[in-house]
Scaffold this active site. Structure first.
Site, PDB file in Angstrom:
ATOM      1  N   PHE A  33      33.739 -13.207 -53.713  1.00  0.00           N
ATOM      2  CA  PHE A  33      34.545 -14.399 -53.954  1.00  0.00           C
ATOM      3  C   PHE A  33      34.785 -14.692 -55.426  1.00  0.00           C
ATOM      4  CE2 PHE A  33      33.849 -15.078 -49.579  1.00  0.00           C
ATOM      5  CZ  PHE A  33      34.752 -16.038 -49.154  1.00  0.00           C
ATOM      6  N   ASP A 104      28.937 -10.635 -42.730  1.00  0.00           N
ATOM      7  CA  ASP A 104      29.555  -9.402 -42.234  1.00  0.00           C
ATOM      8  C   ASP A 104      28.706  -8.607 -41.253  1.00  0.00           C
ATOM      9  OD1 ASP A 104      27.685  -7.986 -43.957  1.00  0.00           O
ATOM     10  OD2 ASP A 104      29.048  -8.397 -45.622  1.00  0.00           O
ATOM     11  N   HIS A 119      24.855 -18.319 -43.841  1.00  0.00           N
ATOM     12  CA  HIS A 119      26.219 -18.802 -43.638  1.00  0.00           C
ATOM     13  C   HIS A 119      26.835 -18.315 -42.341  1.00  0.00           C
ATOM     14  CE1 HIS A 119      26.304 -19.267 -48.290  1.00  0.00           C
ATOM     15  NE2 HIS A 119      25.800 -20.329 -47.705  1.00  0.00           N
ATOM     16  N   CYS A 148      40.200 -20.287 -25.831  1.00  0.00           N
ATOM     17  CA  CYS A 148      39.367 -19.830 -24.719  1.00  0.00           C
ATOM     18  C   CYS A 148      40.112 -20.002 -23.396  1.00  0.00           C
ATOM     19  CB  CYS A 148      38.072 -20.650 -24.714  1.00  0.00           C
ATOM     20  SG  CYS A 148      36.941 -20.307 -23.351  1.00  0.00           S
ATOM     21  N   CYS A 150      39.210 -21.685 -21.065  1.00  0.00           N
ATOM     22  CA  CYS A 150      39.101 -23.088 -20.649  1.00  0.00           C
ATOM     23  C   CYS A 150      40.062 -23.991 -21.423  1.00  0.00           C
ATOM     24  CB  CYS A 150      37.668 -23.579 -20.820  1.00  0.00           C
ATOM     25  SG  CYS A 150      37.219 -23.967 -22.538  1.00  0.00           S
ATOM     26  N   ASN A 211      21.886  -7.616 -60.498  1.00  0.00           N
ATOM     27  CA  ASN A 211      23.241  -8.148 -60.387  1.00  0.00           C
ATOM     28  C   ASN A 211      24.075  -7.632 -61.553  1.00  0.00           C
ATOM     29  OD1 ASN A 211      24.853  -9.884 -58.679  1.00  0.00           O
ATOM     30  ND2 ASN A 211      25.071 -11.254 -60.427  1.00  0.00           N
ATOM     31  N   ILE A 229      24.038  -2.734 -56.903  1.00  0.00           N
ATOM     32  CA  ILE A 229      22.791  -2.850 -56.160  1.00  0.00           C
ATOM     33  C   ILE A 229      22.558  -1.657 -55.246  1.00  0.00           C
ATOM     34  CG2 ILE A 229      23.803  -4.207 -54.289  1.00  0.00           C
ATOM     35  CD1 ILE A 229      21.093  -5.821 -54.410  1.00  0.00           C
TER      36      ILE A 229
END
Length: 240
Positions: A33, A104, A119, A148, A150, A211, A229
């Site tokens: 982001f 993800d 999250h 859905c 419904c 990082n 990383i």
């Protein structure tokens, strides 16, 4: 020296907890982001943080889902070396939990079993009326506002801006961090609260930050590694 220092700390540790963010998945082709080429630096009719808010979801659901399908669902992405190494560290009894801000599901795909998703996850979608479950492939194939059988709107089980984090996930994350003797922070700017505030509960001996950009916790780190990383963790061995 960074790699050897990391290896040494991992070998000495008995309860490792990993706290990660979007940078863990960028090597799998999922944009973050806040980097230069991340979602926050692209142009839309509304800022991404506005679109991904609860109030926007309720007021403009069609636009929310258009953005969500295009920019939040990367269902062909595969785990990278970081995901795989964390799963390996768990299997060999070193790592007790992965705490992730990502949605993800790549940690689970790599084989990690104790994953705390702060999250939520794109792989869980529920009808707001009857709570029927739908997977991410179903969501990706829908058009407009997903409905859905419904008649209720199907919402992703992801935490939007203006929504609270799941209390059970939060409490377990606090417990794991407080009990860890080694905390590895990776691929996160530590800019999103309350998630970033969980680091305050760490009482162990060694803190590692991996990082590409500076974080607010760099000065507290026993070992600070600037790099990708996946490359850094991929070189770690479970044993000596």
């Amino acid at each position: 020296m960074n790699g050897s220092g990391l290896q040494s700390l991992v070998e000495k540790a008995e309860r490792i907890v990993f706290f990660g963010g979007a940078g863990v998945s960028t090597e799998s082709g999922i944009p973050d982001f806040r980097s230069v080429d991340g979602l926050y630096h692209q142009q839309y009719d509304y800022p991404p943080e506005t679109i991904l808010s609860r109030s926007f979801f309720e007021a403009n659901p069609a636009e929310f889902y258009r953005f969500y399908r295009a920019k939040m669902l990367f269902l062909d992405a595969k785990p990278n070396a970081a995901h795989q190494k964390l799963a390996e560290l768990e299997r060999c009894g070193k790592l007790t939990a992965v705490i992730t801000q990502n949605i993800d599901g790549l940690h689970q795909m790599a084989g990690s079993r104790h994953v705390l998703e702060l999250h939520g996850s794109v792989h869980r979608n529920y009808c707001q009326r009857c709570h029927h479950f739908y997977d991410a492939r179903w969501m990706l194939q829908t058009e407009g506002i997903p409905v859905c059988d419904c008649g209720g709107i199907v919402k992703p089980d992801v935490v939007l801006y203006e929504e609270s984090l799941d209390s059970e996930v939060l409490n377990e994350s606090v417990r794991q961090i407080a009990r860890a003797d080694l905390l590895i922070i990776g691929g996160t700017s530590l800019a999103v609260y309350p998630a970033a505030g969980l680091i305050d509960y760490f009482q162990g001996q060694n803190l590692i930050v991996i990082n590409r950009a500076p974080t607010p916790r760099d000065r507290q780190a026993n070992l600070l590694i600037s790099g990708n990383i996946g490359e850094v963790l991929g070189a770690v061995r479970c044993g000596s």
